[in-house]
Design a protein around this motif. Structure first.
Motif, mmCIF file in Angstrom:
data_model
loop_
_atom_site.group_PDB
_atom_site.id
_atom_site.type_symbol
_atom_site.label_atom_id
_atom_site.label_comp_id
_atom_site.label_asym_id
_atom_site.label_seq_id
_atom_site.Cartn_x
_atom_site.Cartn_y
_atom_site.Cartn_z
ATOM 1 N N GLY A 7 0.811 -1.209 0.000
ATOM 2 C CA GLY A 7 0.000 0.000 0.000
ATOM 3 C C GLY A 7 0.839 1.251 0.000
ATOM 4 O O GLY A 7 0.561 2.210 -0.711
ATOM 5 N N GLU A 8 1.927 1.224 0.789
ATOM 6 C CA GLU A 8 2.771 2.417 0.864
ATOM 7 C C GLU A 8 3.506 2.658 -0.446
ATOM 8 O O GLU A 8 3.758 3.784 -0.831
ATOM 9 N N ARG A 9 3.833 1.593 -1.171
ATOM 10 C CA ARG A 9 4.527 1.776 -2.449
ATOM 11 C C ARG A 9 3.619 2.419 -3.489
ATOM 12 O O ARG A 9 4.081 3.027 -4.434
ATOM 13 N N ALA A 67 0.113 7.760 7.120
ATOM 14 C CA ALA A 67 1.509 7.369 6.922
ATOM 15 C C ALA A 67 2.287 8.483 6.238
ATOM 16 O O ALA A 67 3.418 8.811 6.629
ATOM 17 N N GLN A 68 1.684 9.090 5.218
ATOM 18 C CA GLN A 68 2.361 10.182 4.523
ATOM 19 C C GLN A 68 2.471 11.429 5.382
ATOM 20 O O GLN A 68 3.465 12.171 5.311
ATOM 21 N N GLY A 73 5.580 15.184 8.837
ATOM 22 C CA GLY A 73 5.952 15.722 10.138
ATOM 23 C C GLY A 73 7.412 15.484 10.456
ATOM 24 O O GLY A 73 8.109 16.380 10.956
ATOM 25 N N VAL A 74 7.902 14.295 10.154
ATOM 26 C CA VAL A 74 9.311 13.985 10.409
ATOM 27 C C VAL A 74 10.212 14.794 9.484
ATOM 28 O O VAL A 74 11.296 15.224 9.886
ATOM 29 N N THR A 130 6.271 2.245 8.797
ATOM 30 C CA THR A 130 6.547 3.671 8.636
ATOM 31 C C THR A 130 7.296 4.205 9.844
ATOM 32 O O THR A 130 8.296 4.925 9.710
ATOM 33 N N PHE A 131 6.824 3.869 11.044
ATOM 34 C CA PHE A 131 7.494 4.327 12.252
ATOM 35 C C PHE A 131 8.933 3.832 12.311
ATOM 36 O O PHE A 131 9.843 4.573 12.687
#
Length: 205
Positions: A7-9, A67-68, A73-74, A130-131
């Motif tokens: 999903g993140e990809r 997640a994005q 934020g980071v 993600t974390f």
């Protein structure tokens, strides 16, 4: 490959940084009030002043959106930490400036800190991968700052470098968040001094 990784990809980048910043600020405010599980994409979109379709088109699902936004934020935090590093300054002073930037970030985005602390160690977590990735990025910056201190000063080599990085990292979130939530009377300088006590204990007299 896990479902989460797949999903993140597939995540589509936001149209602009301005849109992402609006979504970040809106989601952090809502999540701070009700937690990540209690917030819908519709509410985030409405608070940010964008359409729900735009959110789904650019980010996918709610979990992908968050997640994005965690990454965004980071990115903000990393930019501030890196801006505090002055190669001409004593590395302990540079570390102090870096911790000050972290305190300022926690003061500006306390809901991000709450989300990080509440979800980062939850097992399993939708955003566990993600974390893990973002934590590594932040620890690398802190580790590099500690390395510069060790190159300039005599330090206690019996202290695990990895544990020291983690202590500074965790203290920035916990001290910063505790100040915002329970002890607003504590000053920025007091918070920085408390965290710097960890570093000063690492440096030998």
């Amino acid at each position: 490959m896990s479902t989460q990784e797949a999903g993140e990809r597939k995540l589509r980048p936001g149209r602009t940084n301005a849109t992402k910043q609006k979504l970040f600020e809106a989601s952090m405010e809502l999540i701070g009030e009700r937690g990540a599980a209690g917030v819908t994409v519709d509410e985030i979109a409405a608070a940010a002043g964008v359409s729900k379709g735009t959110v789904y088109y650019n980010f996918g699902s709610k979990s992908d959106l968050i997640a994005q936004l965690l990454r965004h934020g980071v990115d903000i935090l990393l930019a501030r930490l890196l801006s505090a590093q002055d190669n001409s300054a004593d590395p302990l002073e540079a570390m102090e400036h870096m911790i000050g930037q972290a305190m300022d970030f926690m003061a500006e985005y306390p809901s991000f800190a709450r989300l990080w602390v509440s979800e980062n160690w939850r097992t399993p977590s939708v955003w566990q991968n993600t974390f893990a990735e973002l934590r590594t990025l932040l620890l690398e910056v802190i580790g590099a700052a500690i390395e510069r201190v060790a190159a300039k000063h005599s330090v206690d080599t019996s202290i695990s470098r990895g544990s020291l990085e983690t202590a500074i990292f965790g203290a920035c979130f916990v001290v910063g968040l505790d100040r915002q939530t329970y002890h607003p009377e504590r000053t920025r300088e007091q918070s920085i001094a408390a965290i710097m006590a960890i570093m000063r204990g690492y440096v030998l007299k």
